[in-house]
Write an enzyme that holds these catalytic residues in place. Structure first.
Site, PDB file in Angstrom:
ATOM      1  N   HIS A  13       0.868  -1.187   0.000  1.00 17.50           N
ATOM      2  CA  HIS A  13       0.000   0.000   0.000  1.00 17.50           C
ATOM      3  C   HIS A  13       0.897   1.227   0.000  1.00 17.50           C
ATOM      4  O   HIS A  13       1.276   1.741   1.053  1.00 17.50           O
ATOM      5  CB  HIS A  13      -0.917  -0.013   1.228  1.00 17.50           C
ATOM      6  CG  HIS A  13      -2.039   0.982   1.136  1.00 17.50           C
ATOM      7  ND1 HIS A  13      -3.357   0.612   1.099  1.00 17.50           N
ATOM      8  CD2 HIS A  13      -2.038   2.334   1.066  1.00 17.50           C
ATOM      9  CE1 HIS A  13      -4.126   1.682   1.020  1.00 17.50           C
ATOM     10  NE2 HIS A  13      -3.332   2.759   1.001  1.00 17.50           N
ATOM     11  N   HIS A  15       1.503   4.827  -2.362  1.00 17.47           N
ATOM     12  CA  HIS A  15       1.110   5.711  -3.454  1.00 17.47           C
ATOM     13  C   HIS A  15       2.327   6.422  -4.023  1.00 17.47           C
ATOM     14  O   HIS A  15       3.176   6.926  -3.275  1.00 17.47           O
ATOM     15  CB  HIS A  15       0.095   6.742  -2.958  1.00 17.47           C
ATOM     16  CG  HIS A  15      -1.220   6.149  -2.567  1.00 17.47           C
ATOM     17  ND1 HIS A  15      -2.292   6.073  -3.434  1.00 17.47           N
ATOM     18  CD2 HIS A  15      -1.644   5.589  -1.413  1.00 17.47           C
ATOM     19  CE1 HIS A  15      -3.320   5.515  -2.824  1.00 17.47           C
ATOM     20  NE2 HIS A  15      -2.947   5.199  -1.583  1.00 17.47           N
ATOM     21  N   ARG A  68       4.631  16.800 -13.659  1.00 18.30           N
ATOM     22  CA  ARG A  68       4.191  17.300 -14.950  1.00 18.30           C
ATOM     23  C   ARG A  68       4.911  16.682 -16.145  1.00 18.30           C
ATOM     24  O   ARG A  68       4.547  16.952 -17.287  1.00 18.30           O
ATOM     25  CB  ARG A  68       4.370  18.831 -14.992  1.00 18.30           C
ATOM     26  CG  ARG A  68       3.597  19.551 -13.907  1.00 18.30           C
ATOM     27  CD  ARG A  68       3.792  21.044 -13.997  1.00 18.30           C
ATOM     28  NE  ARG A  68       3.110  21.728 -12.902  1.00 18.30           N
ATOM     29  CZ  ARG A  68       3.124  23.050 -12.748  1.00 18.30           C
ATOM     30  NH1 ARG A  68       3.754  23.819 -13.635  1.00 18.30           N
ATOM     31  NH2 ARG A  68       2.498  23.596 -11.726  1.00 18.30           N
ATOM     32  N   ASP A 135      -5.095   3.240 -10.099  1.00 16.97           N
ATOM     33  CA  ASP A 135      -6.279   3.452  -9.268  1.00 16.97           C
ATOM     34  C   ASP A 135      -7.173   4.559  -9.787  1.00 16.97           C
ATOM     35  O   ASP A 135      -6.734   5.533 -10.408  1.00 16.97           O
ATOM     36  CB  ASP A 135      -5.892   3.700  -7.806  1.00 16.97           C
ATOM     37  CG  ASP A 135      -5.510   5.139  -7.522  1.00 16.97           C
ATOM     38  OD1 ASP A 135      -4.787   5.716  -8.349  1.00 16.97           O
ATOM     39  OD2 ASP A 135      -5.916   5.667  -6.473  1.00 16.97           O
ATOM     40  N   GLY A 167      -8.946   7.614  -2.717  1.00 17.29           N
ATOM     41  CA  GLY A 167      -9.540   8.937  -2.572  1.00 17.29           C
ATOM     42  C   GLY A 167     -10.645   8.955  -1.526  1.00 17.29           C
ATOM     43  O   GLY A 167     -10.677   8.143  -0.604  1.00 17.29           O
ATOM     44  N   GLU A 197     -11.439   3.093   5.619  1.00 19.14           N
ATOM     45  CA  GLU A 197     -10.352   3.910   6.168  1.00 19.14           C
ATOM     46  C   GLU A 197     -10.930   4.929   7.146  1.00 19.14           C
ATOM     47  O   GLU A 197     -10.488   5.025   8.298  1.00 19.14           O
ATOM     48  CB  GLU A 197      -9.600   4.610   5.040  1.00 19.14           C
ATOM     49  CG  GLU A 197      -8.431   5.470   5.500  1.00 19.14           C
ATOM     50  CD  GLU A 197      -7.662   6.088   4.346  1.00 19.14           C
ATOM     51  OE1 GLU A 197      -6.616   6.704   4.621  1.00 19.14           O
ATOM     52  OE2 GLU A 197      -8.096   5.966   3.173  1.00 19.14           O
ATOM     53  N   ASP A 275       1.587   3.801   3.138  1.00 16.81           N
ATOM     54  CA  ASP A 275       0.597   4.604   2.436  1.00 16.81           C
ATOM     55  C   ASP A 275       1.266   5.751   1.670  1.00 16.81           C
ATOM     56  O   ASP A 275       1.440   5.679   0.469  1.00 16.81           O
ATOM     57  CB  ASP A 275      -0.446   5.130   3.425  1.00 16.81           C
ATOM     58  CG  ASP A 275      -1.721   5.611   2.761  1.00 16.81           C
ATOM     59  OD1 ASP A 275      -1.855   5.453   1.542  1.00 16.81           O
ATOM     60  OD2 ASP A 275      -2.595   6.140   3.470  1.00 16.81           O
TER      61      ASP A 275
END
Length: 332
Positions: A13, A15, A68, A135, A167, A197, A275
């Site tokens: 987990h 991101h 970007r 995701d 999200g 969560e 996370d």
């Protein structure tokens, strides 16, 4: 603590954007000063003082907008792998939100090239194997959810193993994404869903029943439903538990009040994860250390958590067997 350092681990987990160290975020912020984000470490620390979960989502979106170019993505992955290796992470599944990169102006081909380059750097330079979870950002609506699925199936990079959903939870019912997850499963992708969560067990039930979730991101809200805990145990559905994250976003009030021990006592498969370690100032080693300090877990119990992670990993069978052997060498 030396046992924790030596323990081979997986990170399930994690991101991509949230993994960025403060130094990496400052580099990106200075590279793109028009974003108006912090330019000093002190400003960034204050920026990362989250009031609650919605505030965290807001900050996450602002940091994500700093990414970007494909080179920005590669910089994130290089730092992610370096930090993971410092916690003896041997394999990680990285959650990538392709719609965010697309909205930031990065063409899909550039994103895929960056993921491929970053994956190679992670393995060659840091000895960390990476796979991807693409995701859906739940709060951004159906159009971007379909874009995520189409992106995954059309461009499908090496190492893509699952469709995820992350999200906001409150007001974003899991069932509304059932069609997207059905298409992804038919195409051979696994189903990994954030649920429970900052909400209760009903969100977890929906992730399981409506989206076919094979693992639950967080899932700490399950603790109030004995029937759900029985179901998770009997079907061996792992929870990816991220205690420091839960404290920082106020999903739980403190480490001492975290439901991790109750989940384990009920026999629920649990992994430990960070996370968004850059935003929460943690590492996977630190999560294991705090679990040992707070709850008195023994080395054997910590090794059992690491073993659950290995078994829950969506990696190649040869790598999984090698990880089992590495763990057995540390904890026979």
């Amino acid at each position: 603590m030396s046992f924790i350092t030596d323990l081979p681990k997986v990170e399930l987990h994690l991101h991509l954007v949230g993994s960025a160290s403060p130094a990496t975020v400052l580099e990106l912020s200075r590279r793109h000063p028009d974003a108006g984000l912090p330019q000093t470490l002190a400003e960034l620390e204050a920026f990362y003082a989250f009031r609650d979960f919605p505030h965290f989502i807001e900050v996450y979106g602002l940091v994500s907008a700093l990414v970007r170019t494909g080179d920005d993505i590669v910089a994130l992955l290089d730092g992610l792998a370096r930090d993971a290796a410092a916690s003896n992470v041997r394999y990680a599944e990285v959650t990538v939100t392709p719609s965010s990169h697309h909205l930031a102006g990065i063409a899909p081909e550039e994103t895929i090239d960056a993921l491929n380059r970053g994956r190679k750097i992670a393995l060659d330079q840091h000895r960390v194997h990476l796979n991807w979870i693409f995701d859906i950002a739940g709060g951004l609506g159906q159009d971007l959810a379909w874009e995520t699925v189409n992106y995954a199936l059309r461009y499908r990079p090496e190492g893509l193993v699952a469709l995820g959903l992350a999200g906001l939870e409150v007001g974003v019912g899991r069932a509304q994404f059932a069609r997207q997850f059905g298409v992804a499963r038919e195409a051979g992708l696994h189903s990994i869903v954030h649920a429970g969560e900052v909400t209760g067990p009903s969100t977890v039930w929906s992730a399981l029943n409506d989206l076919g979730a094979e693992r639950i991101g967080h899932g700490i809200g399950s603790v109030s439903d004995p029937r759900l805990l029985d179901h998770l145990r009997e079907h061996q559905i792992p929870l990816e538990v991220c205690p420091t994250s839960n404290v920082c976003t106020r999903a739980t009030q403190s480490w001492a009040q975290h439901p991790l021990p109750r989940l384990l006592d009920h026999g629920v498969p649990v992994t430990l994860a960070t996370d968004d370690p850059g935003m929460f100032a943690t590492t996977l080693n630190r999560e294991y250390e705090l679990a040992a300090e707070t709850f008195g877990f023994s080395n054997a119990e910590l090794a059992a958590i690491a073993r659950t992670g290995i078994e829950a990993a969506l990696c190649e069978p040869e790598l999984k067997q090698r990880l089992r052997e590495e763990l057995a060498a540390v904890n026979p």
